[in-house]
Design an enzyme around this catalytic site. Structure first.
Site, PDB file in Angstrom:
ATOM      1  N   MET A   9     -35.314 -12.852  -7.502  1.00 36.55           N
ATOM      2  CA  MET A   9     -36.625 -12.817  -8.281  1.00 36.55           C
ATOM      3  C   MET A   9     -37.619 -11.448  -7.904  1.00 36.55           C
ATOM      4  O   MET A   9     -38.902 -11.846  -7.737  1.00 36.55           O
ATOM      5  CB  MET A   9     -37.508 -13.881  -8.480  1.00 36.55           C
TER       6      MET A   9
ATOM      7  N   LYS B 272     -35.735 -19.590 -21.553  1.00 37.92           N
ATOM      8  CA  LYS B 272     -36.543 -18.719 -22.137  1.00 37.92           C
ATOM      9  C   LYS B 272     -35.796 -17.976 -23.343  1.00 37.92           C
ATOM     10  O   LYS B 272     -34.530 -18.019 -23.158  1.00 37.92           O
ATOM     11  CB  LYS B 272     -37.344 -17.788 -21.467  1.00 37.92           C
TER      12      LYS B 272
ATOM     13  N   ASP C 161     -30.092 -24.225 -18.901  1.00 41.23           N
ATOM     14  CA  ASP C 161     -31.107 -23.166 -18.601  1.00 41.23           C
ATOM     15  C   ASP C 161     -30.468 -21.588 -19.139  1.00 41.23           C
ATOM     16  O   ASP C 161     -29.438 -21.483 -19.468  1.00 41.23           O
ATOM     17  CB  ASP C 161     -31.092 -22.877 -16.932  1.00 41.23           C
TER      18      ASP C 161
HETATM   19  N1  SAH Z   1     -30.724 -21.391  -8.761  1.00 38.72           N
HETATM   20  C1  SAH Z   1     -30.411 -20.073  -8.822  1.00 38.72           C
HETATM   21  C2  SAH Z   1     -31.559 -19.068  -8.639  1.00 38.72           C
HETATM   22  C3  SAH Z   1     -32.428 -19.232  -9.803  1.00 38.72           C
HETATM   23  S1  SAH Z   1     -33.849 -18.204  -9.520  1.00 38.72           S
HETATM   24  C4  SAH Z   1     -29.221 -19.438  -7.883  1.00 38.72           C
HETATM   25  O1  SAH Z   1     -29.194 -20.067  -7.003  1.00 38.72           O
HETATM   26  O2  SAH Z   1     -28.824 -18.638  -8.124  1.00 38.72           O
HETATM   27  C5  SAH Z   1     -33.583 -16.767 -10.690  1.00 38.72           C
HETATM   28  C6  SAH Z   1     -32.996 -15.557  -9.996  1.00 38.72           C
HETATM   29  O3  SAH Z   1     -31.809 -15.826  -9.485  1.00 38.72           O
HETATM   30  C7  SAH Z   1     -33.095 -14.223 -10.730  1.00 38.72           C
HETATM   31  O4  SAH Z   1     -34.301 -13.788 -10.980  1.00 38.72           O
HETATM   32  C8  SAH Z   1     -32.127 -13.546  -9.985  1.00 38.72           C
HETATM   33  O5  SAH Z   1     -32.736 -13.038  -8.914  1.00 38.72           O
HETATM   34  C9  SAH Z   1     -31.212 -14.284  -9.411  1.00 38.72           C
HETATM   35  N2  SAH Z   1     -29.902 -14.578 -10.360  1.00 38.72           N
HETATM   36  C10 SAH Z   1     -29.457 -15.491 -11.101  1.00 38.72           C
HETATM   37  N3  SAH Z   1     -28.203 -15.090 -11.728  1.00 38.72           N
HETATM   38  C11 SAH Z   1     -27.993 -13.835 -11.311  1.00 38.72           C
HETATM   39  C12 SAH Z   1     -27.206 -12.855 -11.593  1.00 38.72           C
HETATM   40  N4  SAH Z   1     -25.842 -13.317 -12.452  1.00 38.72           N
HETATM   41  N5  SAH Z   1     -27.130 -11.835 -11.066  1.00 38.72           N
HETATM   42  C13 SAH Z   1     -28.292 -11.607 -10.236  1.00 38.72           C
HETATM   43  N6  SAH Z   1     -29.190 -12.141 -10.051  1.00 38.72           N
HETATM   44  C14 SAH Z   1     -28.919 -13.379 -10.627  1.00 38.72           C
END
Ligand code: SAH
Length: 506
Positions: free
Chosen positions: A173, A58, A36
């Site tokens: 998000m 994306k 992803d």
């Molecule tokens: N499964 C992922 C979440 C996916 S949803 C997890 O457990 O982290 C995607 C959201 O995750 C983004 O919109 C943001 O809110 C958060 N996110 C993922 N990576 C991030 C990062 N390095 N820094 C800040 N937010 C992050």
């Protein structure tokens, strides 16, 4: 028998070090990796070179591959008997639609395993210096999504209970709804001065954190132009950040350096810089290519046993040498009785990988050192093989020949500049976002200079040139450039130490 399987693997939040050991093992056994947008592509390095890599996130201006297609892809690949690593950002079961993928696999009787990952909210808290719970202030914690299916419009969140019934709130998000989230919480009873932290690109050197009270944060985030991916942490625990932050005040945090070598060759340097919080970009200025004509090299290899010694001067040379032997159907026995001379400890290490220990590793690992030790041992009438690059110095063959030896010096690899990399480096320099380029040898500068010629002067702009030592600095100055920094000792440790001092506030 169908033995395909899917591993739903949490890639962690970004810092490659936060992948689990089990996740790494699964990547290493995979036939296919499906990854992803938020899974750090550096992790693909744990897969085998022949592993197929499929990106389903994306990309610029485009939407990601629809979830149904990803589900089907998993079933198709595992159904064909392959081991599939499905690499997802953070934890696969936290807002990652991992549950949907697992359900689809179950439905199609595809076996799967789930390897948890460090979720972004937890990682962001740790790297921003925010304990998510604290005995004195907060005993509960909730993970929430700020972006639900459009038809639900966040209505499924019970704002009343959220605002007053829970301690720390972490929104994923939530950036596009930040204003609404804050308003709802205040409206339903959360104190307007509750501290909030918005953490973007958590755990990566480009991490950015903004803190403000609940009634001000939306405005400030908009003014700062902060964008996703970011997590929003709301609660009293955010106050601990001032005291507990450790990552974004590392000495080189926020600094961006270019290293003009492939990441694999710069691994130690990169690790040292990252430990100080720096962002490192590795772009090689040259690539390894085969000789235009193999004949001289192959003729030498055909009479390998007739040489007194083989002189190998670089890791690339070693790889090319053994690679070509293999290609010609020669195994290590063809080297029986031939002395192996390794120039430099790195070259020696590379040779040892092939099960051979070098007979001679000169103390001084410049070409002069080899010549000196070989001459001391006596070379008259002896025949040497010196497989080399197209641009090697003539010192070794000339000095040995002058002392009565016979030297065959066929070209075994060439280094070539690549246009694509040149464009990447040009773009970086033009963007003005590079603090410095670090040169760890004369050749790293020479290659960059060769890549751009006179244009390098204009491209340099405010980017500083850092050098590892006097030889490299000499090369840089010879071309009319200024050396902004050179450590007292020519080691990577000292270079990084000098960089830390350089950026210390006066
Ligand atoms: N499964 C992922 C979440 C996916 S949803 C997890 O457990 O982290 C995607 C959201 O995750 C983004 O919109 C943001 O809110 C958060 N996110 C993922 N990576 C991030 C990062 N390095 N820094 C800040 N937010 C992050």
């Amino acid at each position: 028998m169908n033995s395909g399987k899917v591993y739903l693997i949490g890639a962690g939040p970004g810092d490659p070090g936060l992948l689990t050991v089990k996740g790494r093992d699964c990547l290493a056994l995979a036939d296919v990796v499906i990854y992803d947008y938020l899974a750090n592509p550096v992790l693909l390095g744990y897969a085998r070179p022949e592993t197929e890599q499929i990106y389903v996130g994306k990309s610029r201006g485009q939407h990601s591959v629809p979830q149904e297609e990803i589900n089907q892809l998993l079933v198709d690949k595992a159904g064909a008997g392959l081991q599939v690593a499905r690499l997802k950002g953070g934890d696969p079961y936290v807002f990652g639609r991992g549950g949907e993928e697992a359900a689809f696999l179950r439905q199609h009787q595809i076996p799967f395993e789930v390897v948890p990952g460090v979720t972004a909210g937890f990682a962001a808290a740790a790297y921003a210096g925010i304990p998510l719970t604290h005995r004195d202030t907060t005993t509960s914690l909730a993970l929430l999504t700020g972006h639900e299916r459009p038809e639900r419009k966040l209505s499924s969140l019970d704002w009343q209970k959220l605002a007053t019934g829970l301690g720390t709130l972490i929104f994923y998000m939530g950036m596009s709804n930040l204003k609404m989230i804050c308003e709802q919480l205040i409206k339903h009873g959360r104190a307007a001065d509750t501290p909030v932290a918005v953490i973007q690109w958590a755990t990566l050197p480009r991490q950015r954190t903004l803190t403000a009270p609940l009634n001000k944060i939306a405005e400030q985030v908009a003014a700062a132009g902060m964008e996703p991916p970011a997590v929003i942490i709301i609660g009293e625990v955010v106050r601990y950040r001032e005291e507990l932050r450790w990552y974004d005040n590392l000495p080189l945090f926020g600094k961006r350096f270019l290293i003009t070598r492939p990441r694999a060759q710069a691994a130690t340097f990169v690790a040292l810089l990252q430990a100080q919080g720096a962002e490192t970009i590795c772009i090689p200025t040259i690539e390894i290519a085969t000789p235009e004509d193999w004949t001289p090299c192959d003729q030498s290899l055909a009479r390998l046993g007739g040489y007194h010694g083989v002189i190998l001067t670089s890791a690339n040379g070693v790889e090319a040498f053994f690679g070509r032997m293999k290609h010609l159907g020669l195994d290590l026995r063809a080297l029986a009785g031939v002395k192996i001379i390794a120039v430099g400890p790195k070259t020696a290490k590379e040779i040892e990988k092939y099960g051979l220990s070098p007979d001679l590793v000169p103390q001084n690992f410049r070409a002069e050192g080899v010549v000196e030790e070989l001459l001391a041992a006596g070379v008259d009438g002896k025949r040497f093989l010196y497989p080399r690059t197209a641009i090697a110095r003539e010192l070794i063959p000339d000095s040995l020949t002058a002392a009565g030896a016979e030297v065959d010096a066929p070209i075994i690899y060439r280094t070539i500049a690549t246009l694509e990399k040149r464009d990447m480096i040009r773009h970086l320099l033009e963007s003005g976002e590079l603090d410095a380029i670090c040169f760890s040898s004369s050749s790293t500068f020479d290659n960059l200079q060769a890549m751009f010629g006179d244009e390098l002067k204009t491209l340099q702009g405010g980017t500083k040139f850092f050098s590892i030592g006097p030889l490299t600095s000499g090369t840089i100055r010879k071309h009319g450039f200024e050396v902004a920094l050179e450590p007292e000792q020519s080691t990577l440790d000292d270079l990084v130490g000098a960089m830390v001092d350089y950026y210390k506030e006066p």
